[in-house]
Design a protein around this motif. Structure first.
Motif, short mmCIF file in Angstrom:
data_model
loop_
_atom_site.label_atom_id
_atom_site.label_comp_id
_atom_site.label_asym_id
_atom_site.label_seq_id
_atom_site.Cartn_x
_atom_site.Cartn_y
_atom_site.Cartn_z
N PRO A 10 0.81 -1.22 0.00
CA PRO A 10 0.00 0.00 0.00
C PRO A 10 0.85 1.28 0.00
CG PRO A 10 -0.05 -1.04 2.16
CD PRO A 10 0.69 -1.97 1.25
N ILE A 11 2.14 1.13 0.26
CA ILE A 11 3.06 2.28 0.26
C ILE A 11 3.44 2.57 -1.18
CG2 ILE A 11 5.30 3.15 1.03
CD1 ILE A 11 5.02 1.16 3.41
N PRO A 12 3.25 3.81 -1.65
CA PRO A 12 3.60 4.13 -3.04
C PRO A 12 5.07 3.80 -3.32
CG PRO A 12 2.44 5.97 -2.00
CD PRO A 12 2.74 4.97 -0.92
N ILE A 13 5.34 3.41 -4.55
CA ILE A 13 6.69 2.99 -4.93
C ILE A 13 7.71 4.11 -4.72
CG2 ILE A 13 8.13 2.28 -6.89
CD1 ILE A 13 5.72 0.61 -7.85
N TYR A 14 7.35 5.35 -5.06
CA TYR A 14 8.32 6.43 -4.86
C TYR A 14 8.68 6.56 -3.39
CZ TYR A 14 5.07 9.87 -2.88
OH TYR A 14 4.21 10.53 -2.05
N ARG A 15 7.69 6.34 -2.50
CA ARG A 15 7.91 6.45 -1.06
C ARG A 15 8.80 5.29 -0.59
NH1 ARG A 15 8.39 10.31 1.90
NH2 ARG A 15 6.67 11.30 0.89
N VAL A 39 17.95 6.74 -12.98
CA VAL A 39 16.49 6.63 -13.04
C VAL A 39 16.11 5.53 -14.02
CG1 VAL A 39 14.39 7.82 -13.81
CG2 VAL A 39 16.03 9.01 -12.33
N ARG A 40 16.73 5.56 -15.18
CA ARG A 40 16.41 4.57 -16.21
C ARG A 40 16.72 3.15 -15.75
NH1 ARG A 40 19.12 6.04 -21.42
NH2 ARG A 40 17.35 7.45 -21.55
N ALA A 41 17.87 2.96 -15.10
CA ALA A 41 18.26 1.62 -14.65
C ALA A 41 17.27 1.08 -13.61
CB ALA A 41 19.68 1.64 -14.07
N VAL A 42 16.88 1.92 -12.66
CA VAL A 42 15.93 1.49 -11.62
C VAL A 42 14.59 1.16 -12.26
CG1 VAL A 42 14.68 2.16 -9.53
CG2 VAL A 42 17.09 2.78 -9.79
N ILE A 48 9.03 -0.26 -13.66
CA ILE A 48 8.19 0.82 -13.15
C ILE A 48 8.41 2.07 -14.01
CG2 ILE A 48 8.06 -0.04 -10.78
CD1 ILE A 48 10.28 1.89 -9.99
N ASN A 49 7.52 3.02 -13.86
CA ASN A 49 7.59 4.26 -14.62
C ASN A 49 8.81 5.08 -14.17
OD1 ASN A 49 7.14 6.93 -15.59
ND2 ASN A 49 4.95 6.49 -15.73
N PRO A 50 9.63 5.55 -15.10
CA PRO A 50 10.79 6.37 -14.74
C PRO A 50 10.40 7.62 -13.94
CG PRO A 50 10.93 5.72 -17.04
CD PRO A 50 9.58 5.28 -16.55
N MET A 51 9.20 8.15 -14.18
CA MET A 51 8.77 9.34 -13.43
C MET A 51 8.63 9.04 -11.94
SD MET A 51 8.80 11.80 -15.49
CE MET A 51 8.03 13.02 -14.47
N THR A 52 8.33 7.79 -11.60
CA THR A 52 8.22 7.38 -10.19
C THR A 52 9.58 7.48 -9.52
OG1 THR A 52 6.40 5.89 -10.73
CG2 THR A 52 7.59 5.46 -8.67
N VAL A 53 10.60 6.98 -10.19
CA VAL A 53 11.97 7.03 -9.65
C VAL A 53 12.44 8.48 -9.60
CG1 VAL A 53 14.33 6.18 -9.92
CG2 VAL A 53 12.40 4.76 -10.65
N SER A 54 12.15 9.23 -10.64
CA SER A 54 12.55 10.63 -10.70
C SER A 54 11.92 11.42 -9.55
CB SER A 54 12.14 11.22 -12.04
OG SER A 54 12.57 12.55 -12.14
#
Length: 131
Positions: A10-15, A39-42, A48-54
Motif C-alpha cells: 500500500p506504500i507508493p513505490i516512490y515512497r 532513473v532509467r536503470a531502476v 516501473i515508470n521512470p517518473m516514479t523514480v525521478s
C-alpha cells in the motif's frame, strides 16, 4: 545497489525508494559521494515508470540527502548529519507499531512475536551475506 520494491504494497513505490535511501544513508551503508543507480536503470530493473523514480530522487534532493552531479547522476550529498541511535529507532518505530498491531489482532503472544521478529532479522542478515 538494488531497491526492494513491493508493487503490491500500500506504500507508493516512490515512497518505498525514498525511505530505503534514507535508511541506507542513516545506517552508513550509503556514504557521501556514493552514486545511486540511474532513473532509467531502476525503472527498467523493476519495470516501473521512470517518473516514479525521478519523483523519489527529486524529493531526496530537495531535502538535501542527494546531490545532482553532472555526468554522474545522483549521489549521496556531502554534508550529512550523523544519525543517532534515536534517529534510527524513529525510522524503525512505525513499522514496528504496525507489526505490533497486527500481532495483537492475530492473537500472537508478545514473546512469540519477538521470537518471530528475531528470526526475521537473522534470516535477513543471512540473506544479505549471500548476495
Amino acid at each position: 545497489m538494488n531497491f526492494d520494491i513491493a508493487p503490491t504494497s500500500p506504500i507508493p513505490i516512490y515512497r518505498q525508494i525514498v525511505e530505503q535511501v534514507r535508511r541506507l544513508a542513516a545506517s552508513g551503508q550509503l556514504m557521501p559521494g556514493d552514486e545511486l543507480p540511474s532513473v532509467r536503470a531502476v525503472a527498467q530493473h523493476h519495470a516501473i515508470n521512470p517518473m516514479t523514480v525521478s519523483k523519489a530522487y527529486s524529493l531526496l534532493e530537495a531535502e538535501g540527502l542527494l546531490a545532482r552531479r553532472r555526468g554522474l547522476g545522483m549521489v549521496i550529498a556531502d554534508a550529512q548529519p550523523a544519525s543517532t541511535p534515536q534517529d534510527k529507532a524513529a525510522m524503525l518505530q512505525p513499522a514496528l507499531q504496525a507489526a505490533a498491531q497486527m500481532a495483537r489482532q492475530l492473537g500472537i503472544a508478545p514473546a512469540d512475536a519477538l521470537k518471530l521478529f528475531e528470526q526475521c532479522i537473522n534470516t535477513s542478515s543471512a540473506k544479505e551475506h549471500h548476495d
